[in-house]
Motif scaffolding. Structure first.
Motif, PDB file in Angstrom:
ATOM      1  N   SER A 106       0.793  -1.225   0.000  1.00 22.89           N
ATOM      2  CA  SER A 106       0.000   0.000   0.000  1.00 22.89           C
ATOM      3  C   SER A 106       0.826   1.276   0.000  1.00 22.89           C
ATOM      4  CB  SER A 106      -0.938   0.010   1.212  1.00 22.89           C
ATOM      5  OG  SER A 106      -0.174  -0.075   2.405  1.00 22.89           O
ATOM      6  N   TYR A 107       2.102   1.189   0.316  1.00 20.82           N
ATOM      7  CA  TYR A 107       2.915   2.407   0.397  1.00 20.82           C
ATOM      8  C   TYR A 107       3.345   2.906  -0.986  1.00 20.82           C
ATOM      9  CZ  TYR A 107       3.278   1.302   5.364  1.00 20.82           C
ATOM     10  OH  TYR A 107       2.996   1.019   6.670  1.00 20.82           O
ATOM     11  N   GLY A 108       3.482   2.006  -1.929  1.00 16.60           N
ATOM     12  CA  GLY A 108       3.893   2.424  -3.267  1.00 16.60           C
ATOM     13  C   GLY A 108       5.384   2.332  -3.496  1.00 16.60           C
ATOM     14  N   ALA A 109       5.772   2.331  -4.754  1.00 13.85           N
ATOM     15  CA  ALA A 109       7.149   2.061  -5.149  1.00 13.85           C
ATOM     16  C   ALA A 109       8.138   3.103  -4.648  1.00 13.85           C
ATOM     17  CB  ALA A 109       7.243   1.974  -6.664  1.00 13.85           C
ATOM     18  N   THR A 110       7.657   4.301  -4.329  1.00 14.51           N
ATOM     19  CA  THR A 110       8.572   5.366  -3.933  1.00 14.51           C
ATOM     20  C   THR A 110       8.851   5.395  -2.441  1.00 14.51           C
ATOM     21  OG1 THR A 110       6.798   6.978  -3.652  1.00 14.51           O
ATOM     22  CG2 THR A 110       7.764   6.777  -5.861  1.00 14.51           C
ATOM     23  N   SER A 111       8.238   4.484  -1.687  1.00 15.80           N
ATOM     24  CA  SER A 111       8.382   4.500  -0.238  1.00 15.80           C
ATOM     25  C   SER A 111       9.427   3.512   0.249  1.00 15.80           C
ATOM     26  CB  SER A 111       7.044   4.178   0.426  1.00 15.80           C
ATOM     27  OG  SER A 111       7.202   4.045   1.825  1.00 15.80           O
ATOM     28  N   LEU A 112      10.249   3.969   1.189  1.00 23.23           N
ATOM     29  CA  LEU A 112      11.225   3.098   1.837  1.00 23.23           C
ATOM     30  C   LEU A 112      10.565   1.853   2.417  1.00 23.23           C
ATOM     31  CD1 LEU A 112      13.197   5.754   3.903  1.00 23.23           C
ATOM     32  CD2 LEU A 112      14.199   4.273   2.185  1.00 23.23           C
ATOM     33  N   ARG A 113       9.357   2.003   2.882  1.00 19.93           N
ATOM     34  CA  ARG A 113       8.681   0.938   3.611  1.00 19.93           C
ATOM     35  C   ARG A 113       8.345  -0.264   2.745  1.00 19.93           C
ATOM     36  NH1 ARG A 113       4.365   4.304   7.381  1.00 19.93           N
ATOM     37  NH2 ARG A 113       5.874   5.666   8.375  1.00 19.93           N
TER      38      ARG A 113
END
Length: 128
Positions: A106-113
């Motif tokens: 759910s965070y998306g490709a740009t998120s560290l998580r």
């Protein structure tokens, strides 16, 4: 477990180019694996640079880097690349390779998580 080893960093003059490589080893890549690059400049937070899906058909870029940086991958070699052109002094940072073993959450490709594994980083220094 996946091990990621970056290479290709160094010192370059402004306007020059570098190509970073990230070789993955360890367990077999899931066919849904995402791979990406983040960077961290001194005193700043780690920020997203680019990411690519297993197929290579979908790529993601930080808006400020579109047109100058290109991400690609060679699954046969389990390697991802980052071609960096028209480098600027503000591109100076440690560049980290990262990998996600499954489909995006759910965070998306740009998120560290979103990412499970990280390399040790490679220094890129752009002199003005």
């Amino acid at each position: 477990q996946v091990q990621l080893v970056e290479s290709g960093g160094g010192l370059v003059q402004a306007g020059g180019s570098l190509r970073l490589s990230c070789a993955a080893s360890g367990r077999t890549f899931s066919r849904y694996a995402m791979m990406g690059w983040f960077r961290q400049a001194p005193g700043k937070e780690r920020e997203f640079v680019a990411a690519i899906t297993w197929s290579g058909l979908t790529t993601y870029y930080a808006d400020s880097l579109k047109g100058r940086f290109t991400i690609s991958r060679d699954n046969a070699r389990a390697t991802v690349y980052l071609q960096m052109n028209s480098l600027k002094s503000e591109d100076t940072a440690v560049y980290y390779c990262t990998s996600r073993s499954g489909p995006l959450g759910s965070y998306g490709a740009t998120s560290l998580r979103e990412y499970d594994y990280w390399g040790q980083g490679t220094q890129v220094t752009v002199s003005s």
